[in-house]
Design an enzyme around this catalytic site. Structure first.
Site, PDB file in Angstrom:
ATOM      1  N   PRO A  82       0.784  -1.241   0.000  1.00 38.25           N
ATOM      2  CA  PRO A  82       0.000   0.000   0.000  1.00 38.25           C
ATOM      3  C   PRO A  82       0.813   1.288   0.000  1.00 38.25           C
ATOM      4  O   PRO A  82       0.808   2.068   0.958  1.00 38.25           O
ATOM      5  CB  PRO A  82      -0.829  -0.139   1.280  1.00 38.25           C
ATOM      6  CG  PRO A  82       0.046  -0.928   2.197  1.00 38.25           C
ATOM      7  CD  PRO A  82       0.779  -1.912   1.324  1.00 38.25           C
ATOM      8  N   CYS A  83       1.499   1.549  -1.110  1.00 43.07           N
ATOM      9  CA  CYS A  83       2.261   2.791  -1.209  1.00 43.07           C
ATOM     10  C   CYS A  83       1.335   4.005  -1.245  1.00 43.07           C
ATOM     11  O   CYS A  83       1.772   5.131  -0.982  1.00 43.07           O
ATOM     12  CB  CYS A  83       3.172   2.771  -2.430  1.00 43.07           C
ATOM     13  SG  CYS A  83       2.361   2.425  -3.999  1.00 43.07           S
TER      14      CYS A  83
END
Length: 282
Positions: free
Chosen positions: A246-247
């Site tokens: 989850p950047c």
């Protein structure tokens, strides 16, 4: 007296050019510093601040990129590749590839030979996806507007792999994240290739809970490298597995959402969607 940042920037540009032009000689820190008329200590500090990596690490990147071009474009032996890259032997070439690419020179040269990759296209709340997997797990996930162009990304990374247009159970399990509660993310298998630093950053991203946000500076602290915010940003910017790693949950310290590989608006939509999902459970 006002500190002149532009002077440092010009010196770092000069140092970068010197390294690129002379990498086959593998110049050390003292030689590079002498060329731009600063102390080795000053070069080490300012280069890392501006470039996000040390001069030595940048030299390694340049060397490996040259070696990759040789391996991709010619039928060169590993010995010849090491020689042309300015390295003392194949063992140094091997060590550099492991450190920078997360794979051996032979594995890179083979380009995923004997590797079977299944891929398929799917819909999500945030747009169409291209998802790909090996027997080990998800190796690619990206938002796509153009199916052919996005498939080229996989072909370039695993240029000798066999690609099969087929959805499998590994992909289906991963895509369930958009329709059900992802309370056990460790059950989604990932097949990642990257440098040790990149893998540390991606691992840190996996620890950010759904509905929460972090910053580049905090991620740098989490991996015990507080001065590496820029390098963290670079690693996040080449995250090969959208959403699952989850950047999108990483923002600037100022509170601004920052950029996102697949679009700033999509990033904001995902942050809002996750916040709403968490709120529903309260």
């Amino acid at each position: 007296m006002r500190y002149d940042q532009s002077a440092d920037f010009e010196r770092i540009q000069k140092a970068i050019y010197f390294i690129k032009e002379n990498f086959k000689r593998q110049p050390d820190l003292e030689e590079i510093a002498k060329h731009i008329h600063v102390s080795p200590f000053h070069l080490q500090r300012t280069f890392t601040e501006w470039a996000g990596v040390s001069p030595k690490k940048f030299l390694q990147y340049v060397t490996v990129e040259h070696a990759k071009n040789i391996l991709e474009q010619r039928q060169a032996t590993l010995f010849d590749t090491a020689f042309e890259a300015g390295l003392s032997g194949t063992s140094r070439l091997h060590d550099l590839f492991i450190k920078i690419e997360g794979m051996t020179p032979g594995e890179f040269k083979n380009g995923g030979e004997s590797l079977l990759i299944n891929y398929s296209y799917a819909a999500s709340p945030f747009g169409n996806l291209l998802i790909a997997s090996t027997s080990k797990g998800i190796c690619h996930l990206s938002f796509t507007e153009n199916k052919d162009a996005s498939l080229v990304e996989i072909k370039n990374k695993f240029f000798n792999a066999t690609l099969n247009n087929q959805i499998d159970s590994i992909q289906q399990n991963a895509l369930n994240i958009f329709s059900s509660d992802w309370s056990k993310p460790d059950e989604i298998k990932l097949h990642l290739k990257g440098t040790p630093f990149q893998l540390k950053v991606w691992q840190a991203l996996l620890s950010i809970p759904m509905g929460r946000l972090s910053t580049y500076a905090k991620i740098a602290n989490d991996i015990l490298n507080p001065k590496a915010s820029r390098a963290v940003g670079s690693a996040i910017g080449i995250n090969p597995i959208a959403y699952l790693i989850p950047c999108h949950r990483v923002i600037l310290s100022t509170g601004d959402s920052g950029q996102y590989m697949w679009g700033r608006e999509r990033k904001l939509a995902m942050i809002g969607w996750e916040a709403a999902k968490v709120h529903e459970k309260i």
